[in-house]
Each structure stands twice: as structure tokens, then as C-alpha cells.
Design a protein around this motif. Structure first.
Motif, PDB file in Angstrom:
ATOM      1  N   UNK A  48       0.869  -1.175   0.000  1.00 35.84           N
ATOM      2  CA  UNK A  48       0.000   0.000   0.000  1.00 35.84           C
ATOM      3  C   UNK A  48       0.903   1.222   0.000  1.00 35.84           C
ATOM      4  N   UNK A  49       0.876   1.989  -1.113  1.00 35.63           N
ATOM      5  CA  UNK A  49       1.758   3.147  -1.239  1.00 35.63           C
ATOM      6  C   UNK A  49       1.160   4.338  -0.506  1.00 35.63           C
ATOM      7  N   UNK A  50       1.895   5.458  -0.544  1.00 34.49           N
ATOM      8  CA  UNK A  50       1.464   6.666   0.159  1.00 34.49           C
ATOM      9  C   UNK A  50       0.187   7.256  -0.455  1.00 34.49           C
ATOM     10  N   UNK A  51      -0.012   7.049  -1.752  1.00 37.88           N
ATOM     11  CA  UNK A  51      -1.225   7.550  -2.403  1.00 37.88           C
ATOM     12  C   UNK A  51      -2.313   6.473  -2.464  1.00 37.88           C
ATOM     13  N   UNK A  52      -2.223   5.448  -1.599  1.00 37.54           N
ATOM     14  CA  UNK A  52      -3.216   4.404  -1.382  1.00 37.54           C
ATOM     15  C   UNK A  52      -3.464   3.510  -2.599  1.00 37.54           C
ATOM     16  N   UNK A  53      -2.458   3.343  -3.430  1.00 39.06           N
ATOM     17  CA  UNK A  53      -2.528   2.354  -4.491  1.00 39.06           C
ATOM     18  C   UNK A  53      -2.011   1.032  -3.947  1.00 39.06           C
ATOM     19  N   UNK A  54      -2.436  -0.066  -4.551  1.00 42.05           N
ATOM     20  CA  UNK A  54      -2.032  -1.390  -4.094  1.00 42.05           C
ATOM     21  C   UNK A  54      -1.354  -2.175  -5.227  1.00 42.05           C
ATOM     22  N   UNK A  94       9.542  -0.012   3.059  1.00 40.70           N
ATOM     23  CA  UNK A  94      10.171   1.105   2.346  1.00 40.70           C
ATOM     24  C   UNK A  94       9.261   1.651   1.254  1.00 40.70           C
ATOM     25  N   UNK A  95       8.590   0.776   0.532  1.00 38.24           N
ATOM     26  CA  UNK A  95       7.730   1.265  -0.547  1.00 38.24           C
ATOM     27  C   UNK A  95       6.455   1.917  -0.031  1.00 38.24           C
ATOM     28  N   UNK A  96       6.061   1.638   1.189  1.00 36.50           N
ATOM     29  CA  UNK A  96       4.879   2.291   1.765  1.00 36.50           C
ATOM     30  C   UNK A  96       5.139   3.757   2.077  1.00 36.50           C
ATOM     31  N   UNK A  97       6.383   4.174   2.095  1.00 34.55           N
ATOM     32  CA  UNK A  97       6.728   5.568   2.402  1.00 34.55           C
ATOM     33  C   UNK A  97       6.707   6.462   1.171  1.00 34.55           C
ATOM     34  N   UNK A 103       7.989   5.844  -6.909  1.00 33.05           N
ATOM     35  CA  UNK A 103       8.600   4.514  -6.997  1.00 33.05           C
ATOM     36  C   UNK A 103       9.023   4.222  -8.436  1.00 33.05           C
ATOM     37  N   UNK A 104       8.170   4.571  -9.392  1.00 30.34           N
ATOM     38  CA  UNK A 104       8.500   4.313 -10.794  1.00 30.34           C
ATOM     39  C   UNK A 104       9.658   5.174 -11.279  1.00 30.34           C
ATOM     40  N   UNK A 105       9.732   6.414 -10.809  1.00 33.02           N
ATOM     41  CA  UNK A 105      10.785   7.322 -11.267  1.00 33.02           C
ATOM     42  C   UNK A 105      12.132   7.054 -10.593  1.00 33.02           C
ATOM     43  N   UNK A 106      12.131   6.604  -9.366  1.00 36.06           N
ATOM     44  CA  UNK A 106      13.377   6.450  -8.593  1.00 36.06           C
ATOM     45  C   UNK A 106      13.601   4.992  -8.187  1.00 36.06           C
TER      46      UNK A 106
END
Length: 174
Positions: A97-103, A142-145, A151-154
């Protein structure tokens, strides 16, 4: 309280049952000895090391190298593969679950190398299971932050963060 006088009760010759029992035990030892010697021999390959335990305690000294080793029945042996670099390919995809609530469902690849065989063998019961769980937890944390776009860019920078986090925990096992 009973007092036995052993000199008066002891017979000098053995009976039929005692002779049969001794013959049975002797035959059993002769039959099982070759089989037990077969299981006491441990062959260690070139890229493996054998960590020897005596009654559950690690024996002093270095792990034994390649060759044929004879172990007594109260010694146990744990062989550890020392291939230079191994890949953990059993890491299942992890839902994050990312910071913008995508899964997104992300997968990871983990490469590892064992440096201290004795410590790795005594500290961990199953190295692959522990590494799999550690990689999943670190990737999830780490990816939840970050946002999905970040995530895609970096990817390379985030991959280095994941590697540093896994290494900080796994270095305690080496």
C-alpha cells in the motif's frame, strides 16, 4: 528395609535364557554395526562446509571442509552450501500500500552470499525462509513511504535503500 546378601544369591553358571539373550544381543550388534557405520559417514562436497554439533552444542574450531568425515552417533552434521553468489527465487509477489493508497503487487529478487558458516548455521533454522520474510517486510516498509509515481521514477535509489535495509539486518547473521 531389605538387606540382600549378594554372595549367597549369585549363581556361578549361566542358564539357557541368559545364553540365548547374550546370543541375541551379540547377533543384533553384528547386524546393526555395518548399518550404523554407513550412517556415520558424511561426505561433504567441494563447495560445502560441514558444521558439527555434539549433543546440540557447536564444536570448537572451523567448519570441516570437503571430503569424507566419520561422525559418531551423538554428533550431528549440518552442511551449508558456499556457492559464491546465490539467488533467492522463492520470494513471492508482495502487495504494497503506497502513500497515495494504491495497491501494486511487486516482486523482488534477492542475491546472497554466506560468509560465516558456523554463525549462519547456529543462528538461523532456515536461511531461505528467513531471507524471504525479511525481503518481503523491507520491501513493504520502504515502498509504503513513497507514492507510486515516485517509486517508478526512482527505482534505482529505492532499490539501494532496500538493499541497505536488508544488509543492516543480515550482516548480524554473517
Amino acid at each position: 528395609m531389605w538387606i540382600w546378601i549378594s554372595a549367597g544369591l549369585k549363581r556361578k553358571n549361566l542358564g539357557v535364557f541368559e545364553w540365548l539373550l547374550m546370543f541375541f544381543v551379540f547377533a543384533l550388534v553384528l547386524l546393526i554395526l555395518p548399518l550404523s557405520i554407513w550412517f556415520c559417514v558424511k561426505i561433504v562436497r567441494e563447495h560445502e562446509r560441514a558444521v558439527i554439533f555434539r549433543l546440540g552444542h557447536l564444536l570448537r574450531g572451523r567448519p570441516r571442509g570437503p571430503g569424507c568425515h566419520q561422525l559418531l552417533y551423538f554428533l550431528s552434521c549440518n552442511t551449508v552450501d558456499l556457492t559464491f553468489l546465490k539467488m533467492l527465487n522463492e520470494v513471492p509477489p508482495t502487495e504494497v500500500v503506497t502513500k497515495d493508497l494504491l495497491r501494486p503487487e511487486l516482486s523482488a529478487v534477492c542475491y546472497y552470499q554466506i560468509e560465516n558458516v558456523a554463525l549462519c548455521s547456529t543462528a538461523l533454522s532456515s536461511l531461505t525462509t528467513v531471507l524471504q520474510t525479511l525481503v518481503q517486510a523491507v520491501v513493504r516498509d520502504i515502498l509504503a513511504q513513497h507514492t507510486f509515481n515516485h517509486i517508478l521514477l526512482n527505482r534505482r535509489k529505492i532499490g539501494q535503500q532496500i538493499q541497505a535495509a536488508v544488509d543492516s539486518v543480515a550482516c548480524r547473521w554473517d
